[in-house]
Design an enzyme around this catalytic site. Structure first.
Site, PDB file in Angstrom:
ATOM      1  N   ASP A 257    -108.030 -36.900  69.608  1.00  0.00           N
ATOM      2  CA  ASP A 257    -108.099 -35.746  68.328  1.00  0.00           C
ATOM      3  C   ASP A 257    -106.534 -35.224  68.108  1.00  0.00           C
ATOM      4  O   ASP A 257    -105.585 -35.420  68.749  1.00  0.00           O
ATOM      5  CB  ASP A 257    -108.963 -34.530  69.083  1.00  0.00           C
ATOM      6  CG  ASP A 257    -109.710 -34.240  67.891  1.00  0.00           C
ATOM      7  OD1 ASP A 257    -109.518 -34.033  66.712  1.00  0.00           O
ATOM      8  OD2 ASP A 257    -111.193 -34.001  68.438  1.00  0.00           O
TER       9      ASP A 257
ATOM     10  N   TYR B 170    -115.736 -34.376  58.268  1.00  0.00           N
ATOM     11  CA  TYR B 170    -116.474 -34.433  59.580  1.00  0.00           C
ATOM     12  C   TYR B 170    -116.077 -36.047  59.929  1.00  0.00           C
ATOM     13  O   TYR B 170    -116.658 -36.745  58.981  1.00  0.00           O
ATOM     14  CB  TYR B 170    -117.818 -34.041  59.588  1.00  0.00           C
ATOM     15  CG  TYR B 170    -118.143 -32.781  59.027  1.00  0.00           C
ATOM     16  CD1 TYR B 170    -117.342 -31.578  59.213  1.00  0.00           C
ATOM     17  CD2 TYR B 170    -119.019 -32.651  58.093  1.00  0.00           C
ATOM     18  CE1 TYR B 170    -117.784 -30.182  58.579  1.00  0.00           C
ATOM     19  CE2 TYR B 170    -119.391 -31.551  57.338  1.00  0.00           C
ATOM     20  CZ  TYR B 170    -118.859 -30.524  57.519  1.00  0.00           C
ATOM     21  OH  TYR B 170    -118.840 -29.458  56.747  1.00  0.00           O
ATOM     22  N   ARG B 171    -115.746 -36.229  61.280  1.00  0.00           N
ATOM     23  CA  ARG B 171    -115.627 -37.599  61.565  1.00  0.00           C
ATOM     24  C   ARG B 171    -116.889 -38.353  61.732  1.00  0.00           C
ATOM     25  O   ARG B 171    -117.880 -37.684  62.061  1.00  0.00           O
ATOM     26  CB  ARG B 171    -114.710 -37.777  62.701  1.00  0.00           C
ATOM     27  CG  ARG B 171    -115.383 -37.243  63.942  1.00  0.00           C
ATOM     28  CD  ARG B 171    -114.390 -37.491  65.322  1.00  0.00           C
ATOM     29  NE  ARG B 171    -115.198 -37.225  66.319  1.00  0.00           N
ATOM     30  CZ  ARG B 171    -114.711 -36.313  67.370  1.00  0.00           C
ATOM     31  NH1 ARG B 171    -113.366 -35.605  66.894  1.00  0.00           N
ATOM     32  NH2 ARG B 171    -115.346 -35.931  68.369  1.00  0.00           N
TER      33      ARG B 171
ATOM     34  N   TRP C  80    -120.194 -32.681  62.873  1.00  0.00           N
ATOM     35  CA  TRP C  80    -119.863 -31.353  62.348  1.00  0.00           C
ATOM     36  C   TRP C  80    -119.867 -30.253  63.333  1.00  0.00           C
ATOM     37  O   TRP C  80    -120.784 -30.229  64.061  1.00  0.00           O
ATOM     38  CB  TRP C  80    -120.684 -30.870  61.183  1.00  0.00           C
ATOM     39  CG  TRP C  80    -122.165 -31.162  61.107  1.00  0.00           C
ATOM     40  CD1 TRP C  80    -122.847 -30.842  62.173  1.00  0.00           C
ATOM     41  CD2 TRP C  80    -122.949 -32.087  60.235  1.00  0.00           C
ATOM     42  NE1 TRP C  80    -124.372 -31.379  61.963  1.00  0.00           N
ATOM     43  CE2 TRP C  80    -124.415 -32.156  60.881  1.00  0.00           C
ATOM     44  CE3 TRP C  80    -122.844 -32.548  58.821  1.00  0.00           C
ATOM     45  CZ2 TRP C  80    -125.509 -32.491  60.005  1.00  0.00           C
ATOM     46  CZ3 TRP C  80    -124.029 -32.919  58.308  1.00  0.00           C
ATOM     47  CH2 TRP C  80    -125.246 -32.994  58.873  1.00  0.00           C
TER      48      TRP C  80
HETATM   49  C1  FMN Z   1    -108.635 -35.385  59.292  1.00  0.00           C
HETATM   50  C2  FMN Z   1    -109.653 -34.450  59.575  1.00  0.00           C
HETATM   51  C3  FMN Z   1    -110.715 -34.479  60.350  1.00  0.00           C
HETATM   52  C4  FMN Z   1    -111.419 -33.647  60.654  1.00  0.00           C
HETATM   53  N1  FMN Z   1    -112.781 -33.827  61.590  1.00  0.00           N
HETATM   54  C5  FMN Z   1    -113.633 -32.908  61.417  1.00  0.00           C
HETATM   55  C6  FMN Z   1    -114.827 -33.027  62.417  1.00  0.00           C
HETATM   56  O1  FMN Z   1    -114.816 -34.284  62.985  1.00  0.00           O
HETATM   57  N2  FMN Z   1    -115.783 -32.071  62.586  1.00  0.00           N
HETATM   58  C7  FMN Z   1    -115.401 -30.926  62.055  1.00  0.00           C
HETATM   59  O2  FMN Z   1    -116.567 -29.999  62.192  1.00  0.00           O
HETATM   60  N3  FMN Z   1    -114.492 -30.663  61.332  1.00  0.00           N
HETATM   61  C8  FMN Z   1    -113.374 -31.469  61.114  1.00  0.00           C
HETATM   62  N4  FMN Z   1    -112.458 -31.052  60.101  1.00  0.00           N
HETATM   63  C9  FMN Z   1    -112.210 -29.921  59.865  1.00  0.00           C
HETATM   64  C10 FMN Z   1    -112.955 -29.464  58.516  1.00  0.00           C
HETATM   65  O3  FMN Z   1    -112.914 -30.580  57.653  1.00  0.00           O
HETATM   66  C11 FMN Z   1    -112.353 -28.312  57.929  1.00  0.00           C
HETATM   67  O4  FMN Z   1    -112.584 -27.089  58.724  1.00  0.00           O
HETATM   68  C12 FMN Z   1    -113.386 -27.764  56.583  1.00  0.00           C
HETATM   69  O5  FMN Z   1    -112.948 -26.537  56.258  1.00  0.00           O
HETATM   70  C13 FMN Z   1    -114.915 -27.598  57.148  1.00  0.00           C
HETATM   71  O6  FMN Z   1    -115.531 -27.536  55.865  1.00  0.00           O
HETATM   72  P1  FMN Z   1    -116.754 -26.716  55.808  1.00  0.00           P
HETATM   73  O7  FMN Z   1    -116.479 -25.191  56.158  1.00  0.00           O
HETATM   74  O8  FMN Z   1    -117.216 -26.583  54.372  1.00  0.00           O
HETATM   75  O9  FMN Z   1    -117.713 -27.145  56.870  1.00  0.00           O
HETATM   76  C14 FMN Z   1    -111.459 -32.275  60.045  1.00  0.00           C
HETATM   77  C15 FMN Z   1    -110.553 -32.140  59.329  1.00  0.00           C
HETATM   78  C16 FMN Z   1    -109.353 -33.042  58.943  1.00  0.00           C
HETATM   79  C17 FMN Z   1    -108.134 -32.755  58.130  1.00  0.00           C
END
Ligand code: FMN
Ligand code: MN
Length: 493
Positions: free
Chosen positions: A282, A173-174, A187
Site C-alpha cells: 500500500d 477503490y482497488r 471500499w
Molecule cells: C490510487 C488510489 C487508490 C485508492 N484505493 C482505495 C481503496 O482501495 N479503498 C478506499 O476506500 N479508498 C481508496 N482510495 C482513497 C479514495 O479514493 C478517496 O478517499 C476518495 O475520496 C473516496 O471517495 P468517496 O468518499 O466518494 O468514497 C484510493 C485513492 C487513490 C488515489
C-alpha cells in the site's frame, strides 16, 4: 482546456515530451510495477507499454506522476491556477453584494448548472461489449509487489448509487482479481461507496456497480476527491473541465458511466458474499493486511476499440498517488479557508502519505489560535485522520520541510506548545493501537504572544540590511565569486 478522453491526454503528454512509448515486451507481473516505481522516484515521464506479454491491450502508468502533469489533467498550467478557477466558480456572491455584482455572478451559476453530467444514448466505451464471455484475465491487470494477494485494478472509478438510484458516488477503490468474473470491492467502511453498499444490504438486495477506467483524466481525479456524501464527483469533474461529462447507461447495470471511458467493468455485489482481500503493498510503504470485503460478480466488460488500460502503482513514496493527493491539497485549501479563515497555506508532505503529517501556516492575531486551528482541522472531513499537525506563522514556507522543522526547534517548547489528543486513525495506520483511541500530536511552532509565554518577550528574527544585500548582490561577480549570489538569509520578518 479539458481533454475529451484519455487518448487526447496521452497525445498531449506525447507532444510535451512527457510520455515514453515502450515497445519492448514487458510482463504485467511485477515488471511494469518496478519500472513505474523507478519512473516515479526519478520524476520520469508517463509510460505507455505497447507490448505486454500475453495481452493485446497497452498499459498506461504515471500519467499523473508530476505536479505539472496533474495540473494538465485538470485543464490548467499549475495546480494553483486550477484551484483559483475552482474557488472563483463556487464562491457565492457576498450577502451584502450590490445587484450589479450579483448579476455578474449569474453566468458563473449557469456554468455550474452546465457542469452536471449529460446522458447520451451511446458512447465509445461500449464499442465492444462482452457479457457471457466477459473475462478479467483479458485485461493487463498488474501484480505490483511480491507479497500482493494477486493482480489489482488500481485506477478504477467505482460508480454506485443508493437503492433508490440516487446519491451517485464515484470513488477510487482497488479491485483484487479473484477469478475471470469476480473481484474484491475494497471500499473502506467510512467511504461513500461503502455507505451506498450498506443501504442496499439493509434492503437485502444485490447492488449494481460499474467500474470505469480512463475517460477525461479530470474524472479519474474526481474519483479520489474527498467530497461529502451526496455531492456528485461527476459534477466536480464537470466544473473542473468546464463542460459536462457525457455519460451512458451501462450495458447490464442501471448505472451511468462516462461515455468516453476506455474500459468499463459491470457487475453486482451480493451483500451476503464476502471474501478475503489482500494483502496489498500500500501507499504507506507497507503491506496492508488481508481482510474480508464484498465481491463484485462481473456481468459485463465493455471497452473501446483498441482500448488502453490505465493503472497506477502505489507503494513507498514518492508514487503517482502523491500527486493526486497534492491536487486535493491545492483544490481544497480554499474550502478549508472558508471554515478556518486564518489558514494561509497547507502542506501535506509526500512522506506523510495523505494523513500522517500536515504543516499549516496561519495569520495569527490572538493567543492560542494555533490550538484552535489544530482542533478545527481535526474536525474537518478526512483531515480528522491527521496524526502530526504542525502550525507555524504565515511568514513560514510550509512547502519547505527543513524550514518547518527549524521553526519547530526554535519556536516551540515541547511541553507548553504540544497538544496530545485522540481521534480516529486512518484504517491503513498500522501503528494505531487497537485497544485505545489513536493519538494525535499538534505542535504550535508560531511566535508566542506575551500572554502565551508568561510575559517572556519574543525575539525579532534576523533580517539582512536591505541596502547591503542589494549592493552585495550587484557586486557579487566583482568580488570574484563564480555563481550568482543566492537570496539573503532564509529569514523574513
Ligand atoms: C490510487 C488510489 C487508490 C485508492 N484505493 C482505495 C481503496 O482501495 N479503498 C478506499 O476506500 N479508498 C481508496 N482510495 C482513497 C479514495 O479514493 C478517496 O478517499 C476518495 O475520496 C473516496 O471517495 P468517496 O468518499 O466518494 O468514497 C484510493 C485513492 C487513490 C488515489
Ligand atoms: Mn463521494
Amino acid at each position: 482546456m479539458a481533454a475529451q478522453d484519455l487518448r487526447s491526454f496521452i497525445a498531449r503528454l506525447d507532444a510535451a515530451g512527457q510520455l515514453r512509448r515502450v515497445r519492448a515486451e514487458v510482463s504485467a507481473d511485477l515488471e511494469i510495477a518496478e519500472i513505474a516505481s523507478r519512473l516515479a522516484a526519478s520524476g520520469g515521464p508517463a509510460a505507455l507499454f505497447e507490448n505486454v506479454a500475453g495481452h493485446t491491450m497497452p498499459v498506461l502508468v504515471g500519467a499523473f506522476a508530476s505536479a505539472e502533469r496533474m495540473a494538465w489533467a485538470l485543464g490548467g498550467a499549475s495546480l494553483d491556477e486550477v484551484a483559483g478557477r475552482l474557488a472563483a466558480m463556487v464562491r457565492p456572491p457576498a450577502a451584502d453584494a450590490g445587484l450589479l455584482e450579483k448579476l455578474k455572478s449569474a453566468p458563473r451559476l449557469l456554468h455550474l448548472a452546465a457542469a452536471a453530467p449529460r446522458t447520451v444514448r451511446s458512447g465509445p466505451c461500449q464499442d465492444v461489449v462482452h457479457t457471457d464471455d466477459a473475462d478479467l484475465g483479458r485485461l493487463p491487470i498488474l501484480r505490483c509487489w511480491p507479497g500482493d494477494g494477486g493482480p489489482y485494478v488500481t485506477l478504477g472509478q467505482v460508480y454506485t448509487t443508493d437503492p433508490d438510484g440516487k446519491n451517485r458516488n464515484v470513488g477510487m477503490y482497488r479491485l483484487q482479481v479473484f477469478g475471470p468474473r469476480a473481484c474484491g470491492m475494497h471500499w473502506h467502511r467510512d467511504h461513500d461507496g461503502a455507505r451506498n453498499y450498506r443501504a442496499w444490504a439493509e434492503r437485502g438486495q444485490a447492488m449494481p456497480v460499474a467500474v470505469a477506467l480512463g475517460g477525461d483524466p479530470a474524472v479519474t481525479y474526481a474519483a479520489t476527491a474527498p467530497l461529502p456524501y451526496g455531492m456528485d464527483e461527476l459534477v466536480l469533474a464537470g466544473i473542473l473541465r468546464g463542460e459536462a461529462v457525457r455519460v451512458v447507461r451501462g450495458a447490464t447495470v442501471p448505472i451511468e458511466v462516462p461515455a468516453d471511458a476506455e474500459i468499463v467493468i459491470e457487475g453486482t455485489v451480493d451483500p451476503r458474499e464476502t471474501a478475503i482481500e489482500g494483502p496489498f503493498g500500500d501507499h504507506t510503504g507497507y503491506y496492508s493486511a488481508a481482510d474480508r470485503y464484498p465481491v463484485l460478480r462481473v456481468t459485463a466488460i465493455t471497452h473501446r476499440r483498441d482500448a488502453i488500460y490505465p493503472t497506477t502503482v502505489v507503494g513507498r513514496y514518492p508514487k503517482e498517488d502523491c500527486w493526486l493527493a497534492k491536487a486535493t491539497e491545492r483544490l481544497f485549501l480554499p474550502v478549508i479557508r472558508t471554515f478556518v479563515p486564518e489558514v494561509v497555506d497547507l502542506n501535506l508532505p509526500l512522506f506523510g502519505v495523505f494523513h500522517n503529517w500536515a504543516f499549516v501556516s496561519i495569520r495569527k492575531t490572538h493567543p492560542y489560535q494555533a490550538r484552535k486551528v489544530m482542533h478545527a482541522l481535526w474536525g474537518l472531513g478526512q483531515m480528522m485522520y491527521t496524526k502530526y499537525l504542525v502550525v507555524v506563522d504565515e511568514t513560514v514556507n510550509v512547502q519547505d520541510t527543513d524550514e518547518v522543522l527549524w521553526r519547530v526547534g526554535a519556536e516551540a517548547d515541547p511541553r507548553r506548545d504540544t497538544v496530545l489528543t485522540t481521534g480516529p486513525a486512518d484504517v491503513l495506520d498500522h501503528a494505531a493501537p487497537l485497544d485505545a483511541p489513536p493519538g494525535k500530536l499538534g505542535i504550535d511552532a508560531t511566535r508566542k504572544l506575551p500572554e502565551e509565554a508568561g510575559g517572556r518577550p519574543w525575539p525579532e528574527p534576523i533580517v539582512p540590511d536591505p541596502e547591503a544585500a542589494a549592493r552585495v548582490a550587484r557586486r557579487w561577480k566583482e568580488y570574484g565569486f563564480a555563481a550568482a549570489a543566492g537570496p539573503p538569509g532564509p529569514d523574513a520578518p
